[in-house]
Design an enzyme around this catalytic site. Structure first.
Site: not given
Length: 396
Positions: A109, A302, A376
Site C-alpha cells: 500500500d 523468483y 507515515e
C-alpha cells in the site's frame, strides 16, 4: 527555485493526499492476482492527475507514461507492487483492513501510494526534464511465479525498452528518514518445496504392519539439511527451511501419508539448480530405502536479485542530495526474495529501502506480521525521493 527544491516542495504539498491514498489501499487490500478493485483505484487516481494508463497488463496490472521534453531521448521505469497478504490484521487503527483475513502487511500500500504521488509530481514538472518515465503497477509480488514475470511477458519493458528500472520497498529495521542501498547481489532466489511422503498406515501399537511415513518424513527433513551443510560452500548464502508438516494420525494411529512444505533460498543460479536436483533425489531415494515413496513438487519462484552497481551508486547519490548523506546507509544482503529480480534479469535495476520504523511511536513490527505498520512521515520522503531519482537518472 531549483528543481530539487521544487520537488521537495511538491512532495510536502501532496504528502497528506498520499497518506489518504495509502490508508484507502490499506483498508481495501486484495490478494495476489485478485487486485481488481485496487488497479481500478490506481487507474482512477492517475486519470485525475491527467495521466492515461494502459490497463490489462498482467490482467490486474497497468502501466503509464509521463513524457517530458524530447520524450524519445531516454526512458526509465519505476515500479510498485499492489497485492496484500492472507493475514488477519491486529492493529487498532482507523484505517484497519476492512477485508478480514487480508492485510497489507508488506507495505505494498505504501509502494503504490508513493508511486502515485511520484507520478503526480513528475507530471507537474514534465516540462523541466527530458525523456520518459514509465510507471509499472504490478500484481502478485507475494505469490509464485511473481507478477513481475507476467508484466514482462505482456511487454511492460518494451516499446521502447527502458534504460533501467528502480524499485522501492519499506524497511521496518531502518528508522524513518533513512534510506538503504546495496550494490550487487542483494536478495535470494525463492523456491517452494512440497513433499508428499507415502507409506502404509495402521495401529500405533502394531508398527510391523505399517510403513510409517512419520518416521520417513522425519529422516527426510534432517537428511535434507545436509545438502546445505555439506554441499553448499560456506561462502555461499543459502537456506532450506520446512515450516509446515501435516500427518493426520493420532497417538495410536499411523497415517498413510505426511505432507511437508518448505522454502529454498539461494544467491547463485548454478547452485540453485544443483541443490533442487539434490533435494528431489535425496527425498525420493530415502523414502524408497525405508519402504515408502516420496512425491516431490518444486514450485520455481523468483531468481536472485542483483542491484546494478553503477545505477545503485547514482540513485544513492541522488538520495544523498534529497535526504542528506547522513541519512543514506549501506544495508546487508538478505535471504528474503522479491520478484523485482525478474526485471533485473532484463535491464539494469536497483531496489532500495525506505526507512519506516519509529521506536518512540511503537512502530517496530516486521513485515508479514499482523501488527506491521509504518510511520507515515516516510510518505513525505518516498514520493519526492523517487521523483528526484527519476529526473536525475534521465539526465545522466
Amino acid at each position: 527555485m531549483s528543481l530539487l527544491q521544487n520537488i521537495k516542495t511538491l512532495s510536502e504539498k501532496y504528502s497528506q493526499e498520499v497518506v489518504e491514498l495509502r490508508r484507502h489501499l490499506h483498508q481495501h487490500p486484495e490478494l495476489s492476482y485478485q487486485e481488481f478493485n485496487t488497479v481500478k483505484y490506481v487507474a482512477k487516481q492517475l486519470r485525475s492527475f491527467g495521466i492515461e494508463p494502459t490497463e490489462g497488463i498482467a490482467t490486474t496490472g497497468l502501466i503509464a507514461e509521463i513524457k517530458g521534453k524530447n520524450p524519445e531521448k531516454k526512458s526509465i521505469a519505476l515500479r510498485a507492487d499492489m497485492d496484500a497478504l492472507p493475514i488477519v490484521e491486529a492493529n487498532d487503527v482507523s484505517y484497519k483492513s476492512k477485508n478480514v483475513g487480508v492485510m497489507h502487511a508488506c507495505g505494498h500500500d505504501v509502494h503504490t501510494s508513493s508511486l502515485l504521488g511520484t507520478a503526480k509530481i513528475l507530471n507537474e514538472i514534465k516540462n523541466e526534464f527530458e525523456g520518459t518515465v514509465r510507471l509499472l503497477f504490478q500484481p502478485g509480488e507475494e505469490k509464485n511465479p511473481g507478477g513481475a514475470s507476467y508484466m514482462i511477458r505482456d511487454g511492460a519493458l518494451e516499446n521502447p525498452r527502458p534504460t533501467n528500472i528502480i524499485g522501492q520497498h519499506v524497511f521496518p529495521l531502518l528508522p524513518v528518514g533513512k534510506i538503504g542501498f546495496r550494490e550487487g547481489m542483494y536478495m535470494a532466489s525463492c523456491d517452494e518445496i512440497y513433499l508428499k511422503v507415502i507409506g502404509k498406515g495402521g495401529h500405533g501399537a502394531a508398527p510391523e504392519f505399517t510403513v510409517d511415513p512419520i518416521v520417513i518424513a522425519s529422516h527426510i527433513i534432517i537428511a535434507l539439511q545436509q545438502i546445505i551443510s555439506r554441499n553448499a560452500s560456506p561462502k555461499q548464502p543459502t537456506v532450506l527451511t520446512f515450516g509446515n508438516i501435516i500427518g493426520k494420525g493420532a497417538t495410536n494411529i499411523i497415517p498413510d501419508e505426511v505432507n511437508i512444505a518448505g522454502t529454498f533460498r539461494a544467491m547463485n543460479e548454478t547452485w540453485r539448480a544443483s541443490a533442487l536436483q539434490k533435494i528431489k533425489k535425496m527425498a525420493e531415494s530415502l523414502a524408497e530405502g525405508m519402504g515408502g515413496r516420496c512425491e516431490v513438487d518444486i514450485s520455481h519462484g523468483y531468481p536472485y536479485l542483483e542491484n546494478n552497481p553503477e545505477l545503485t551508486r547514482r540513485i544513492k547519490a541522488a538520495a544523498a542530495d534529497y535526504v542528506g548523506a547522513e541519512n543514506v546507509v549501506d544495508i546487508d544482503i538478505t535471504l528474503g526474495a522479491e520478484d523485482f529480480s525478474y526485471y533485473s534479469q532484463v535491464i539494469p535495476a536497483s531496489f532500495y529501502r525506505l526507512g519506516t520504523r519509529n521506536d518512540a511511536k511503537g512502530i517496530t513490527s516486521y513485515v508479514h506480521t499482523p501488527t506491521f505498520d509504518i510511520d507515515e512521515d516516510a510518505l513525505k520522503i518516498s514520493t519526492g525521493l523517487m521523483a528526484w531519482m527519476a529526473v536525475k537518472e534521465l539526465a545522466y
